[in-house]
Design a protein around this motif. Structure first.
Motif, PDB file in Angstrom:
ATOM      1  N   TYR A 476       0.799  -1.138   0.070  1.00  0.00           N
ATOM      2  CA  TYR A 476      -0.057   0.071  -0.057  1.00  0.00           C
ATOM      3  C   TYR A 476       0.968   1.260  -0.071  1.00  0.00           C
ATOM      4  O   TYR A 476       1.799   1.374   0.928  1.00  0.00           O
ATOM      5  CB  TYR A 476      -1.032  -0.092   1.163  1.00  0.00           C
ATOM      6  CG  TYR A 476      -1.758   1.227   1.401  1.00  0.00           C
ATOM      7  CD1 TYR A 476      -2.958   1.569   0.904  1.00  0.00           C
ATOM      8  CD2 TYR A 476      -1.148   2.470   2.070  1.00  0.00           C
ATOM      9  CE1 TYR A 476      -3.776   2.424   0.984  1.00  0.00           C
ATOM     10  CE2 TYR A 476      -1.850   3.463   2.336  1.00  0.00           C
ATOM     11  CZ  TYR A 476      -3.304   3.678   1.736  1.00  0.00           C
ATOM     12  OH  TYR A 476      -3.821   4.893   1.725  1.00  0.00           O
ATOM     13  N   TYR A 477       0.500   2.128  -0.766  1.00  0.00           N
ATOM     14  CA  TYR A 477       1.294   3.656  -1.194  1.00  0.00           C
ATOM     15  C   TYR A 477       0.255   4.664  -0.687  1.00  0.00           C
ATOM     16  O   TYR A 477      -0.655   4.722  -1.470  1.00  0.00           O
ATOM     17  CB  TYR A 477       1.886   3.641  -2.305  1.00  0.00           C
ATOM     18  CG  TYR A 477       3.056   2.574  -2.673  1.00  0.00           C
ATOM     19  CD1 TYR A 477       4.327   2.928  -2.574  1.00  0.00           C
ATOM     20  CD2 TYR A 477       2.651   1.629  -2.950  1.00  0.00           C
ATOM     21  CE1 TYR A 477       5.470   1.833  -3.026  1.00  0.00           C
ATOM     22  CE2 TYR A 477       3.686   0.367  -3.441  1.00  0.00           C
ATOM     23  CZ  TYR A 477       4.988   0.754  -3.194  1.00  0.00           C
ATOM     24  OH  TYR A 477       6.040  -0.162  -3.468  1.00  0.00           O
ATOM     25  N   ALA A 478       0.638   5.719  -0.185  1.00  0.00           N
ATOM     26  CA  ALA A 478      -0.111   6.760   0.112  1.00  0.00           C
ATOM     27  C   ALA A 478       0.498   8.050  -0.464  1.00  0.00           C
ATOM     28  O   ALA A 478       1.511   8.394  -0.246  1.00  0.00           O
ATOM     29  CB  ALA A 478      -0.205   6.738   1.870  1.00  0.00           C
ATOM     30  N   LEU A 479      -0.268   8.673  -1.124  1.00  0.00           N
ATOM     31  CA  LEU A 479      -0.125  10.034  -1.623  1.00  0.00           C
ATOM     32  C   LEU A 479      -0.919  11.114  -1.216  1.00  0.00           C
ATOM     33  O   LEU A 479      -2.197  10.895  -1.494  1.00  0.00           O
ATOM     34  CB  LEU A 479      -0.005   9.903  -3.144  1.00  0.00           C
ATOM     35  CG  LEU A 479       1.318   9.047  -3.978  1.00  0.00           C
ATOM     36  CD1 LEU A 479       0.942   9.254  -5.608  1.00  0.00           C
ATOM     37  CD2 LEU A 479       2.198   9.982  -3.557  1.00  0.00           C
ATOM     38  N   THR A 480      -0.489  12.014  -0.286  1.00  0.00           N
ATOM     39  CA  THR A 480      -1.519  13.086   0.241  1.00  0.00           C
ATOM     40  C   THR A 480      -1.363  14.472  -0.711  1.00  0.00           C
ATOM     41  O   THR A 480      -0.148  14.534  -0.810  1.00  0.00           O
ATOM     42  CB  THR A 480      -1.302  13.017   1.652  1.00  0.00           C
ATOM     43  OG1 THR A 480       0.234  13.427   1.896  1.00  0.00           O
ATOM     44  CG2 THR A 480      -1.518  11.840   2.503  1.00  0.00           C
ATOM     45  N   PHE A 481      -2.499  15.019  -0.479  1.00  0.00           N
ATOM     46  CA  PHE A 481      -2.400  16.347  -1.182  1.00  0.00           C
ATOM     47  C   PHE A 481      -3.338  17.292  -0.687  1.00  0.00           C
ATOM     48  O   PHE A 481      -4.287  16.749   0.171  1.00  0.00           O
ATOM     49  CB  PHE A 481      -3.008  16.254  -2.700  1.00  0.00           C
ATOM     50  CG  PHE A 481      -2.187  15.065  -3.653  1.00  0.00           C
ATOM     51  CD1 PHE A 481      -0.818  15.614  -4.036  1.00  0.00           C
ATOM     52  CD2 PHE A 481      -2.578  13.792  -3.538  1.00  0.00           C
ATOM     53  CE1 PHE A 481      -0.158  14.699  -4.883  1.00  0.00           C
ATOM     54  CE2 PHE A 481      -1.907  12.864  -4.357  1.00  0.00           C
ATOM     55  CZ  PHE A 481      -0.706  13.289  -4.938  1.00  0.00           C
ATOM     56  N   HIS A 482      -2.951  18.539  -0.576  1.00  0.00           N
ATOM     57  CA  HIS A 482      -4.084  19.665  -0.140  1.00  0.00           C
ATOM     58  C   HIS A 482      -5.159  19.388  -0.925  1.00  0.00           C
ATOM     59  O   HIS A 482      -5.152  19.647  -2.101  1.00  0.00           O
ATOM     60  CB  HIS A 482      -3.286  21.001   0.102  1.00  0.00           C
ATOM     61  CG  HIS A 482      -2.285  21.010   1.087  1.00  0.00           C
ATOM     62  ND1 HIS A 482      -2.535  20.729   2.295  1.00  0.00           N
ATOM     63  CD2 HIS A 482      -0.857  20.841   0.997  1.00  0.00           C
ATOM     64  CE1 HIS A 482      -1.270  20.914   3.002  1.00  0.00           C
ATOM     65  NE2 HIS A 482      -0.195  20.967   2.190  1.00  0.00           N
ATOM     66  N   SER A 483      -6.287  19.757  -0.296  1.00  0.00           N
ATOM     67  CA  SER A 483      -7.584  19.669  -1.103  1.00  0.00           C
ATOM     68  C   SER A 483      -8.123  21.313  -1.339  1.00  0.00           C
ATOM     69  O   SER A 483      -7.570  22.034  -0.712  1.00  0.00           O
ATOM     70  CB  SER A 483      -8.578  18.864  -0.377  1.00  0.00           C
ATOM     71  OG  SER A 483      -8.864  19.447   1.018  1.00  0.00           O
ATOM     72  N   GLU A 484      -8.942  21.317  -2.441  1.00  0.00           N
ATOM     73  CA  GLU A 484      -9.475  22.595  -2.824  1.00  0.00           C
ATOM     74  C   GLU A 484     -10.889  22.691  -2.535  1.00  0.00           C
ATOM     75  O   GLU A 484     -11.809  21.934  -3.203  1.00  0.00           O
ATOM     76  CB  GLU A 484      -8.993  22.535  -4.259  1.00  0.00           C
ATOM     77  CG  GLU A 484      -7.361  22.670  -4.473  1.00  0.00           C
ATOM     78  CD  GLU A 484      -6.935  22.842  -5.832  1.00  0.00           C
ATOM     79  OE1 GLU A 484      -7.938  23.381  -6.791  1.00  0.00           O
ATOM     80  OE2 GLU A 484      -5.919  22.505  -6.330  1.00  0.00           O
ATOM     81  N   GLY A 485     -11.253  23.572  -1.973  1.00  0.00           N
ATOM     82  CA  GLY A 485     -12.813  23.727  -1.627  1.00  0.00           C
ATOM     83  C   GLY A 485     -13.408  22.770  -0.723  1.00  0.00           C
ATOM     84  O   GLY A 485     -12.882  21.906  -0.299  1.00  0.00           O
ATOM     85  N   SER A 486     -14.804  23.033  -0.731  1.00  0.00           N
ATOM     86  CA  SER A 486     -15.351  22.176   0.463  1.00  0.00           C
ATOM     87  C   SER A 486     -15.667  20.754  -0.215  1.00  0.00           C
ATOM     88  O   SER A 486     -16.062  19.723   0.912  1.00  0.00           O
ATOM     89  CB  SER A 486     -16.826  22.768   0.811  1.00  0.00           C
ATOM     90  OG  SER A 486     -17.658  23.028  -0.440  1.00  0.00           O
TER      91      SER A 486
END
Length: 516
Positions: A476-486
């Motif tokens: 398992y690989y996790a790639l996290t990103f800042h989200s945009e909007g609600s």
């Protein structure tokens, strides 16, 4: 005068101590039991399961049994080891050492009631794989996990040196059976709402508030003489022999049926032996609160009732045995698994055994070269904003450059259960933004030769797909990103994605060579 006062105080103190000496002695003798339940890390035992196992309380058969022994021949030969290792202890007789809010002790207080307390063994999972600034991203991932809805994760035992997370302590579940029970109006009212109190991994008993009082499940005709007339005739029409009440936020949701209803049906599976049981699926229909958009921005239905219906049938509940939310259904035996656990290897492996045929569980003979991408372009939450313009073209390009005949399959619409299983048996790697479609990994080939890459918006950080994939031994690989909007939309970094995909596919090939 002071001496007299001091002697009087000492006399009172010693008098109180002497009067309460039996209580103090009892508490001292029972301290290991209580500390096991309240603070397992300091008791010398990992969990209540461990304590019951090592103290031999099941040897005489008076307290309960190991579930794998009760299931017997109903377990496939290839899954016997999994069920034996991860199956719970089932306590069904109240003993003096048990807390009074455990299910068997509720039975003693309330006639016409049978209760089981299920104790699950501890387990451990490996932390996700990272291909960029490993140490920092690992620490960031753990920090976000500790803020996730898994409340106990705030105190998770993370072994940094070995890369393990220890799941230990409170793994309790409860099965309750009400004799001559009836479904109350409260559950029907809850079924019309998206949010309501359903099964959760809580330490207390089921009946902790006025909203969940045990009397709500008993038929008014059980304790009073038949009333006759229209009321009695209506009850007779709604009477069934055995009924299971299963909670889910929306009963035709692929995700919630998989991680809620299926857990409940697996948890009380052993209670259905030689019975023709109906299941009541409690919850609001998905289409009443979940709207999807097509590529033109128009509303369209995004339910997956076909796969849910197929899965319910495979779990023993075809359409004629499913009863949808209604009050006043009277059952000779009403089964309510009001406490369950969110995640455990027992449920994941038992799910595969019950939901898949033997041939579907066997790895395919031909090489697996399919990379599956689950898109959320058709829904209005957690979309990948640069999916069509950058992500998919980049994935096709890197697979072509690798020259290993790996192909990309993009899934935008709901799959039938049969088609989904066939696809997952061919899948070498699964990629997608966080969402219910990733539960298809439950049908993938277990082991490090299958990789899972999850694209996670930080504003919607969850860990259930890491748990599922890791329990099955997948990489398992996790790639996290800042989200945009609600709506938690995210833009994926193409360099990070391609580096991770290449690394994951190379690692699975290395795992294949090691097995050869």
């Amino acid at each position: 005068m002071r001496r007299i006062a001091l002697e009087a105080i000492l006399f009172l103190v010693f008098g109180v101590l002497a009067w309460n000496l039996p209580t103090y002695v009892f508490r001292a003798l029972s301290a290991p039991t209580l500390s096991t339940i309240i603070a397992p890390k300091t008791s010398g035992y990992a969990s209540a399961f461990d304590w019951v196992s090592r103290t031999g309380l099941l040897q005489d058969g008076r307290s309960g049994f190991r579930l794998h022994a009760r299931l017997g021949g109903n377990v496939s030969a290839s899954y016997t080891d999994h069920i034996r290792r991860w199956g719970p202890i089932v306590l069904n007789r109240c003993q003096s050492w048990m807390p009074r809010n455990w299910a068997p002790c509720l039975y003693e207080e309330h006639p016409g009631f049978y209760g089981e307390q299920l104790l699950f063994p501890d387990f451990q999972l490996t932390l996700p794989h990272f291909t960029r600034d490993t140490q920092q991203h690992r620490a960031d991932w753990v920090a976000n996990a500790k803020m996730s809805p898994r409340i106990w994760w705030a105190h998770a035992d993370v072994q940094w040196a070995s890369g393990l997370v220890l799941y230990r302590g409170f793994w309790f579940a409860q099965n309750l059976v009400f004799l001559n029970g009836r479904t109350p109006p409260e559950l029907q009212q809850a079924a019309n709402r998206r949010q309501f109190d359903g099964p959760r991994a809580e330490r207390a008993s089921c009946f902790v508030s006025n909203q969940q009082d045990h009397d709500m499940f008993w038929s008014p005709y059980q304790t009073s003489a038949p009333r006759g007339g229209a009321d009695e005739a209506k009850e007779r029409e709604n009477r069934v022999a055995h009924l299971i009440v299963a909670h889910t936020a929306d009963f035709d949701s692929w995700q919630h049926f998989t991680d809620h209803v299926a857990h409940i049906l697996i948890q009380n599976w052993h209670l259905r032996a030689n019975r023709r049981v109906r299941a009541m699926l409690m919850g609001a229909p998905r289409q009443t609160h979940r709207i999807a958009l097509d590529e033109k921005g128009s509303q369209r239905n995004q339910t997956n009732t076909s796969a849910v219906s197929e899965l319910a049938t495979r779990l023993g509940f075809p359409a004629n045995l499913r009863v949808f939310p209604q009050a006043g259904v009277v059952a000779r035996e009403l089964v309510y698994s009001c406490r369950s656990v969110d995640v455990h290897p027992f449920f994941v492996w038992r799910f595969r055994e019950l939901a898949m045929s033997a041939s579907e569980r066997d790895p395919p003979s031909e090489p697996r070269q399919t990379v599956v991408y689950f898109s959320r372009a058709a829904v209005n939450t957690r979309r990948v904003l640069n999916e069509a313009s950058e992500v998919l073209p980049a994935l096709r390009r890197v697979l072509e450059e690798r020259g290993r005949n790996e192909t990309l399959v993009v899934i935008k619409d709901p799959l039938s259960l049969t088609a989904g299983i066939a696809l997952m048996r061919r899948a070498a790697c699964v990629i997608g933004p966080h969402g219910g479609a990733l539960y298809w990994i439950r049908y993938g080939v277990p082991g490090a030769t299958t990789c899972v890459i999850e694209l996670i918006p930080l504003s919607r950080f969850r860990i259930m797909f890491w748990e599922t994939a890791t329990i099955l031994g997948m990489s398992y690989y996790a790639l996290t990103f800042h989200s945009e909007g609600s709506r938690h939309a995210l833009s994926v970094s193409i360099p990070d994605l391609l580096t991770t995909v290449s690394h994951a596919l190379d690692a699975r090939l290395a795992a294949l060579y090691r097995r050869a």
